[in-house]
Design an enzyme around this catalytic site. Structure first.
Site, PDB file in Angstrom:
ATOM      1  N   GLU A  35       0.816  -1.211   0.000  1.00  0.00           N
ATOM      2  CA  GLU A  35       0.000   0.000   0.000  1.00  0.00           C
ATOM      3  C   GLU A  35       0.855   1.270   0.000  1.00  0.00           C
ATOM      4  O   GLU A  35       0.498   2.272   0.610  1.00  0.00           O
ATOM      5  CB  GLU A  35      -0.944  -0.009   1.204  1.00  0.00           C
ATOM      6  CG  GLU A  35      -1.907  -1.177   1.183  1.00  0.00           C
ATOM      7  CD  GLU A  35      -2.822  -1.219   2.386  1.00  0.00           C
ATOM      8  OE1 GLU A  35      -2.820  -0.269   3.198  1.00  0.00           O
ATOM      9  OE2 GLU A  35      -3.549  -2.225   2.521  1.00  0.00           O
ATOM     10  N   CYS A  36       1.952   1.234  -0.698  1.00  0.00           N
ATOM     11  CA  CYS A  36       2.910   2.334  -0.732  1.00  0.00           C
ATOM     12  C   CYS A  36       2.831   3.035  -2.094  1.00  0.00           C
ATOM     13  O   CYS A  36       2.484   2.422  -3.103  1.00  0.00           O
ATOM     14  CB  CYS A  36       4.314   1.763  -0.521  1.00  0.00           C
ATOM     15  SG  CYS A  36       5.668   2.941  -0.608  1.00  0.00           S
TER      16      CYS A  36
END
Length: 169
Positions: A35-36
């Site tokens: 989720e970066c």
């Protein structure tokens, strides 16, 4: 002297992978997160893995949740993210890369290739370590460095002949 091939790491299946299985290969070791903002680098990492595989190049992904909680999921979520980006290189079990709980492999990588101003801590997801055929760390690259930009360094590492097997029995 210790090198990367002296370590093992936990697999996403619950086992342990001995890095010596890749002795003689050039490795790119990356702490990854699902989720970066850098997660789309999975595509570039896979492109490198595909481009250089026949020459003995391997990408190894190590999920880590130490940066902004950007790898909160379990094994299934982590693997699903890799599949979304077409990843076929090994993505290991979630580990820590900083602090007292840092995996020994990452303790070694950081000691061999300190970051900016000699600091050892990993600053964010998608920090990359290039490891030569001899198991020694060649260089460390920031998360901002796009995988495609590593091609010259990978080419140089691949140009080094594979070490000869020890003839002693």
């Amino acid at each position: 002297m210790t090198d990367v091939f002296d370590f093992s790491a936990p697999t996403s299946e619950g086992g342990e992978q001995v890095l010596a299985d890749w002795r003689g290969d050039v490795l790119l070791i990356v702490n990854v997160a699902s989720e970066c903002g850098f997660t789309p680098q999975y595509e570039g990492l896979q492109a490198l893995a595909d481009r250089y595989a026949e020459r003995g190049f391997r990408v190894l992904g190590f999920p880590c949740n130490q940066f902004g909680g950007q790898e909160p999921g379990g094994v299934d979520e982590i693997q699903a993210c890799g599949l979304k980006f077409g990843v076929s290189f090994p993505v290991f079990a979630k580990i820590e890369v900083n602090g007292d709980g840092a995996h020994p492999l990452y303790q070694h990588l950081k000691a061999q290739a300190p970051g900016t101003l000699g600091t050892q801590g990993i600053k964010w997801n998608f920090t990359k370590f290039l490891v030569g055929r001899d198991g020694r760390v060649i260089d460390r690259f920031s998360p901002q460095k796009k995988p495609a930009d590593l091609a010259p360094a990978i080419e140089a590492a691949l140009a080094v002949p594979k070490p000869q097997a020890d003839g002693g029995q």
